[in-house]
Each structure stands twice: as C-alpha cells, then as structure tokens.
Design a protein around this motif. Structure first.
Motif, PDB file in Angstrom:
ATOM      1  N   LYS A  65     -43.017   1.722  68.207  1.00 12.84           N
ATOM      2  CA  LYS A  65     -41.568   1.840  68.037  1.00 12.84           C
ATOM      3  C   LYS A  65     -40.879   1.762  69.399  1.00 12.84           C
ATOM      4  O   LYS A  65     -39.901   1.018  69.568  1.00 12.84           O
ATOM      5  N   ALA A  86     -35.414   5.933  64.105  1.00 13.38           N
ATOM      6  CA  ALA A  86     -36.785   5.856  63.602  1.00 13.38           C
ATOM      7  C   ALA A  86     -36.933   6.349  62.169  1.00 13.38           C
ATOM      8  O   ALA A  86     -36.126   7.122  61.661  1.00 13.38           O
ATOM      9  N   GLU A 100     -37.222  -1.267  60.663  1.00 16.34           N
ATOM     10  CA  GLU A 100     -37.645   0.125  60.798  1.00 16.34           C
ATOM     11  C   GLU A 100     -37.283   0.917  59.552  1.00 16.34           C
ATOM     12  O   GLU A 100     -36.110   1.051  59.209  1.00 16.34           O
TER      13      GLU A 100
END
Length: 142
Positions: free
Chosen positions: A59, A69, A82
């Motif tokens: 990430k 996230a 994501e």
C-alpha cells in the motif's frame, strides 16, 4: 487517446477481461467476496495471499495513505484499487483514464461490494486518489 487507452478500450469492446492483481490476507472473507464481485463483473482476477506487513508495505509503495486504506489492494491496468470499490467505478476509471493513482473505499463500509449484510447499508464514497496524496469524491453510494 494514448496507446494504452486505445488497447484497453479495444479489449473492453471485444469483451476481453481486464486482469486485476489482488493482494489480500489469506483469512479475509470479505476480500474473497469482493474478488467474486469483480469476476462477476467481467474482470479476470489473480489473487496473492500475503501477510499484513507485506500488504502494508505494498500500500505504501503504491501511494495509498493510511487514511485511504482498506483490507485489500488491487492493481488494474496501471491503477491502484484499494478496498471495496464497486466494479462499475473501476470500469468508469478505466474508461476515463484520469491522471491519478486510482480509487479507494477507505475502511469496510457495510453494503459495499463484499461487505453485504442483508439489506443493511451505510452510505460511502469511492475516492479518486490523486498523485499528490490527496483524494476527491469520485462516486457516492447510498
């Protein structure tokens, strides 16, 4: 239209699937459910089960800030996807080709793809993650 956009559009017109490379925890059921939704929407999906440290490092390397996230990270045709982003938002992204990192649905909103819980839903936004680290609402879902 650049070469990559032309190729993507041509493949889509022919009904050929775009491949999503997904990194996720091996024990995350909602991630597997999101993968199923993407496949049902016509995407080919390659899944790599990784430990949490590897996932967090991926990430960070791809430019996903902690506030954007979620539980899994995908790469599709040069973009990062994501979390529980709806397949239609991914298709729109690939058609529009904005100059951005990709899309994110931060957290794990109830009712998002893979996070279905009967009729229960909470509103959420799909964010367009920009190269400067910022984000803007790309789509709102009720």
């Amino acid at each position: 239209m650049n070469r990559r956009s032309f190729i993507s559009a041509a493949l889509a017109a022919l009904g050929l699937a775009t491949t999503a490379q997904v990194a996720k925890s091996p024990t995350c059921g909602c991630c597997g459910a999101w993968v199923d939704r993407m496949r049902a929407a016509g995407f080919a999906v390659d899944v790599q089960n990784v430990d949490q440290d590897t996932l967090y490092a991926l990430k960070a390397r791809l430019g996903i800030a902690p506030e954007h996230a979620s539980c899994h990270t995908a790469q599709v045709d040069g973009y990062v996807i994501e979390g529980h982003v709806p397949a239609d938002d991914v298709k729109r992204l690939l058609a529009e080709r904005p100059d951005a990192i990709g899309l994110a649905v931060p957290g794990m909103p109830i009712g998002s793809p893979g996070m279905e819980m009967g009729d229960e839903r909470e509103p959420y936004d799909t964010l367009l993650v920009q190269k400067n680290g910022g984000a803007a609402v790309y789509a709102h879902h009720e």
